[in-house]
Scaffold this active site. Structure first.
Site, PDB file in Angstrom:
ATOM      1  N   CYS A  36       0.836  -1.204   0.000  1.00 31.46           N
ATOM      2  CA  CYS A  36       0.000   0.000   0.000  1.00 31.46           C
ATOM      3  C   CYS A  36       0.878   1.265   0.000  1.00 31.46           C
ATOM      4  CB  CYS A  36      -0.961  -0.043   1.192  1.00 31.46           C
ATOM      5  SG  CYS A  36      -2.382   1.037   1.001  1.00 31.46           S
ATOM      6  N   HIS A  44      -3.612  -5.704   0.973  1.00 36.18           N
ATOM      7  CA  HIS A  44      -2.939  -5.918   2.265  1.00 36.18           C
ATOM      8  C   HIS A  44      -2.878  -7.397   2.632  1.00 36.18           C
ATOM      9  CE1 HIS A  44      -2.585  -1.751   3.821  1.00 36.18           C
ATOM     10  NE2 HIS A  44      -3.613  -1.504   3.018  1.00 36.18           N
ATOM     11  N   GLU A  79      -1.191  -8.768   4.857  1.00 38.38           N
ATOM     12  CA  GLU A  79      -1.107  -8.941   6.322  1.00 38.38           C
ATOM     13  C   GLU A  79      -2.486  -8.908   6.969  1.00 38.38           C
ATOM     14  OE1 GLU A  79      -0.690  -6.148   4.825  1.00 38.38           O
ATOM     15  OE2 GLU A  79      -1.221  -4.438   6.099  1.00 38.38           O
TER      16      GLU A  79
END
Lengths: 733, 223
Positions: free
Chosen positions: B86, B200, B202
């Site tokens: 990002c 994302h 994660e």
């Protein structure tokens, strides 16, 4: 004092209040001192109209660590962890300047929470706008306000890295002249590491940290304590400008500071800026304080003492450090590239002494101004409109087929999905979000530290509050608790944001008083104390007040993050049960509003015992693994609740109910829910034990939605549910 | 494996990234941007998501001046693995460790939602645990994810197998949330040691939160 009348008018103080000031001071106040009294005794800061009714709210329970009176409320969530939360309004600024007004509302509530030592982990918001659907000047302006408010909330929360996990929106003409923007933040802290807004210990340094002080937001608290008229429309300079990046740095610096043992207390500078933070910190501890205003970091040259005291520049905190550790404090803030200055110290004089280049420019006793602020017992009168609207009945109007009614209701902007709004909010940062916005009913995050989950829901039906201010407020408490319970969490405590019109109007004051009685009664009966809150009065333009709007956020705890119950259908072939009883309750209903443009009738009956049974049944059944999904029944009744579960999941459903009146599939009786049951026998047995009526009404599956004589293809239902709001809100772009 | 996650003022995904990598067995150091050297033995540098310096000028435009960035560039040039997520992807573009640039999302709004992605190329460390055409479901959350590159640059990206993920719908048909050229969500450099993506991973390591499709991305780099 010369031109006393003019000075009092400018400071929005009464002659009685001025005489009180003379007694407190023992002399005539100077202009700086007058402006301090004006801010501290503004409705916004002093709660002078509302205090009488707020006293006596249930605020205690074994799990309450801190009730109202601090920057935020705190509850115990087990394993040494605490949830810190509060909701606050930013109505007036958001109407004047939607983007900055809403953004700084988020910034303010975030500071209220992290000043207590908690890392903010969830934001929500409760928004009320006027009519947004028409093709006229009013609706166009309202759509502009929606776009500005949503962007402001998003940009601030997103930059802070705090997920916005839910909220509510409502649209009604009563908000055409005053929108409501209520922001909620919940943070997590260790329960023995909570920080408070106090300043004590003679000689302890007072430290200013954060952004520099500018001239923005001057007199904001006083502005927010007045209604709008044609003359005061150009109030834009009283709205603050937000800098979420500075706040993010401030958050990280404060949390780093809290790990050390360097400070006595800390408070954010919100409404009335340095004035309220310094007076409240000293006031809570019975201390005095010296502050050198020329040492306050300034954004521009030539600022005067009163501007430093009244500025509402954002992203600032006041700290009472431990003597000898001030340099350690400064070091942390400088690491984060923030301003930090020692500007004064705690004294035992009991007075606030302000200096300007060595000269004393104000000297005010602290206790009387903060603790002995005026309390009004304003006249109240039952509003005349109530009797007139109480007799309104669905039978007064031409009857509508259920199919036509369903299409109207399911397309209502109040009902349809608000992805256009919530997709502008980062809802997943911090990787805890289990029930994100749009999931229906409560929003839920897991708590990494203890494996539990926190559920929260913001609710208030202003139509109910208009037709019955007391029970409407009680219904808001019940609904927020019900939503929390639907996720399998036990409701624990509320924060509230009480938005009403002009308290100088006895009918409005009556609405407010009744709202407080309703909250008191409901919170006591449901064992969910009030731990924090906010009052916003004067939500009125040219004499027209908003619907009474006591927004409630309930927070609840689920012992197991892996057992969070969804609110949309899960399994084809599973049975749907209705819990609770349905009567022909259409008072304040969506049905009456959408079909007949009427708000009236008699509110459905409130039964707290039944409500608690409903919560217990769903919580227990979920714990035992008997349920796959659950959703409460509210606006639009059973038909709309089922339609939402169906649209959200993409699964069809067929339901058949026997009701007194065919239109009762849209009735809004309280204390009801729809549950998708995994084990029917065990569920029915449990319901009998709890003592609440349950009834199997249908089965999940197929390509269409059917509820008695209403039906619709799933594709069409989803098209309306997911696309309608964007079509409305972007129609002029 | 030792991983460095760089923290800029305004970064807000460093804890999520640390949590995810640690859950997958890595040893993670948070490195403050004012440091001028990465810790020793670092095998992977992650530039996490957030709003570095508030992103007031242009996303990630200021972060490249942070002291630590000189060492990150050195690390990348010596062949070390760097992942930008990002805002971190935007930094890699600003530092020209990856080609192209970011524009404001086509609808001008910030967009936060789960979005499907299609695996385009697996001949790299980041996606080697997937198969081509796999469909993944991973959150996006950005205001400036509208990837752009000139025609010659785009041809190069494809010629060198540098386009790694595309935004699609659940059936694998192109579905472009932000206006990205060719619906591109993730690229790498020619040497295939620097990776940038807007989604994302994660945030997608646990089914409890909706998806675990990010696990094999991170594991690919951590192995």
């Amino acid at each position: 004092m010369k031109n006393l009348e003019e000075v009092l008018k400018k400071n929005k103080l009464t002659v009685d209040e001025y005489n009180n000031i003379l007694t407190i001071m023992g002399r005539e106040p100077n202009a700086l001192e007058m402006s301090i009294f004006s801010s501290m005794w503004s409705e916004h800061c002093s709660y002078k109209s509302s205090k009488k009714y707020l006293n006596g709210f249930p605020t205690k329970a074994p799990w309450v660590i801190q009730g109202p009176g601090e920057n935020a409320g705190v509850i115990d969530i087990g394993d040494g962890m605490a949830a810190v939360f509060k909701m606050e309004s930013h109505n007036h600024p958001s109407f004047i300047e939607p983007y900055q007004g809403a953004a700084t509302g988020v910034g303010g509530i975030l500071r209220d929470v992290f000043t207590m030592g908690a890392r903010p982990v969830a934001n929500m918001n409760s928004l009320r706008f006027g009519n947004i659907t028409n093709n006229d000047k009013i609706s166009k302006h309202q759509r502009y306000l929606v776009r500005g408010v949503v962007a402001g909330i998003g940009d601030y929360g997103n930059c802070m890295g705090v997920p916005t996990i839910g909220g509510e929106t409502f649209f009604d003409e009563s908000y055409n002249g005053n929108i409501l923007v209520n922001a909620f933040t919940l943070g997590l802290a260790k329960s023995d590491e909570i920080f408070y807004g106090k300043a004590e210990g003679i000689g302890n340094p007072v430290v200013y940290v954060g952004s520099k002080t500018g001239r923005d937001g001057l007199g904001g608290a006083v502005m927010a304590s007045d209604s709008f008229t044609e003359e005061n429309k150009s109030l834009r300079p009283t709205v603050q400008v937000g800098d979420p990046f500075a706040e993010k740095l401030l958050l990280e610096a404060c949390l780093e500071l809290f790990k050390q043992d360097y400070i006595v207390g800390i408070q954010d500078m919100g409404a009335a800026g340095l004035t309220s933070s310094s007076f409240e910190m000293a006031g809570r501890s019975g201390s005095g304080m010296i502050m050198h205003l020329d040492r306050v970091p300034a954004r521009e040259e030539g600022m005067e003492p009163f501007e430093f005291m009244l500025s509402e520049s954002q992203e600032r905190m006041l700290i009472c450090a431990k003597k000898g550790y001030e340099h350690k404090v400064l070091e942390i803030f400088h690491k984060w590239d923030l301003d930090a200055e020692v500007i004064g110290e705690v004294t035992n004089s009991g007075n606030m002494e302000l200096f300007w280049h060595g000269k004393r420019v104000a000297d005010i006793p602290v206790q009387p101004i903060s603790e002995a602020a005026p309390i009004y017992d304003r006249p109240v009168r039952e509003p005349a409109y109530l009797k007139k609207i109480a007799v309104i009945n669905c039978d007064d109007f031409e009857s509508v087929t259920n199919q036509d009614a369903f299409i109207k209701l399911v397309s209502s902007v109040e009902v349809v999905d608000k992805a256009w709004i919530y997709e502008q909010y980062d809802s997943m940062v911090q990787t805890n979000t289990i029930k994100a916005p749009g999931s229906l009913d409560a929003s839920v995050i897991r708590v990494k530290q203890n494996g539990k989950a926190l559920a929260m829901s913001s609710d208030c039906n202003p139509r109910y509050n208009y037709i019955d201010p007391k029970n409407g407020a009680a219904a808001a408490v019940m609904e927020s608790g019900r939503n929390v319970a639907m996720s399998g969490a036990r409701p624990l405590a509320i924060t509230d944001c009480l938005n009403y019109g002009n308290p100088e109007n006895p009918e409005i004051m009556w609405q407010f008083a009744q709202g407080c009685y309703g909250i008191k009664e409901a919170c006591a009966a449901l064992h969910t104390p009030v731990v924090s809150g906010n009052v916003s009065l004067y939500n009125e333009t040219n004499g027209v007040g908003v619907f009474p709007t006591p927004a409630i956020v309930m927070v609840g705890l689920n012992e197991d993050a892996n057992k969070v119950l969804p609110s949309a259908f899960v399994n084809d072939g599973a049975s749907i049960y209705l819990v609770g009883e349905t009567k022909s309750d259409f008072g304040g209903s969506l049905y009456m509003k959408e079909l007949f443009d009427a708000v009236g009738g008699k509110l459905a009956c409130i039964d707290y015992a039944k409500e608690l049974k409903l919560w217990n049944l769903v919580i227990e059944a979920n714990r035992a693994g008997l349920l796959s999904s659950a959703k409460d029944v509210n606006v639009g009744g059973i038909a709309i609740a089922l339609a939402k579960m169906s649209a959200k999941s993409g699964k069809g459903v067929t339901c058949k109910l026997s009701l007194d009146n065919t239109r009762d599939i849209f009735a809004e009786s309280f204390s009801r829910a729809l549950v998708e049951v995994r084990d029917e026998n065990d569920f029915e047995t449990l319901a009998k034990e709890v003592g609440i009526k349950v009834e199997k009404i249908g089965t999940i599956g197929g390509k269409s939605f059917t509820c008695n004589d209403v039906s619709m293809d799933i594709e069409q239902l989803q098209d309306i549910y997911f696309n309608r709001f964007m079509q409305v809100i972007e129609q002029d772009l | 494996m030792k991983v460095a996650v760089i923290v800029f003022p305004g970064t807000n995904c460093e804890m999520d990234t640390k949590y995810a990598c640690e859950k997958l067995g890595a040893n993670v150091s948070l490195v403050f941007h004012k440091e001028d050297k990465l810790p020793s033995d670092i095998r992977l540098v992650i530039l996490p998501g957030g709003f570095s310096y508030g992103d007031y000028l242009r996303s990630a435009a200021i972060a490249k001046f942070s002291p630590i960035m000189q060492d990150v560039i050195r690390f990348a040039n010596e062949g070390g693995n760097v992942l930008g997520i990002c805002n971190g992807f935007q930094m890699l573009l600003e530092m020209q460790l990856l080609p192209g640039a970011m524009k404001r999302n086509a609808n001008v709004h910030f967009i936060s939602k789960f979005h499907h992605l299609k695996v385009i190329n697996t001949a790299n460390k980041f996606l080697h645990l997937f198969k081509e055409n796999d469909i993944l479901n991973i959150p996006i959350a950005h205001g400036e994810g509208n990837y752009f590159i000139d025609e010659a640059g785009l041809r190069d990206l494809y010629a060198n197998d540098q386009v790694l993920l595309q935004y699609v719908d659940a059936q694998g048909r192109i579905s472009n949330p932000n206006g990205s050229l060719d619906s591109i969500a993730c690229i790498c450099n020619k040497e295939r040691n620097v990776f940038g993506l807007m989604p994302h991973p994660e945030r997608a390591i646990e089914e409890l939160l909706g998806s675990s499709d990010g696990v094999d991305m991170l594991r690919g780099l951590l192995a």
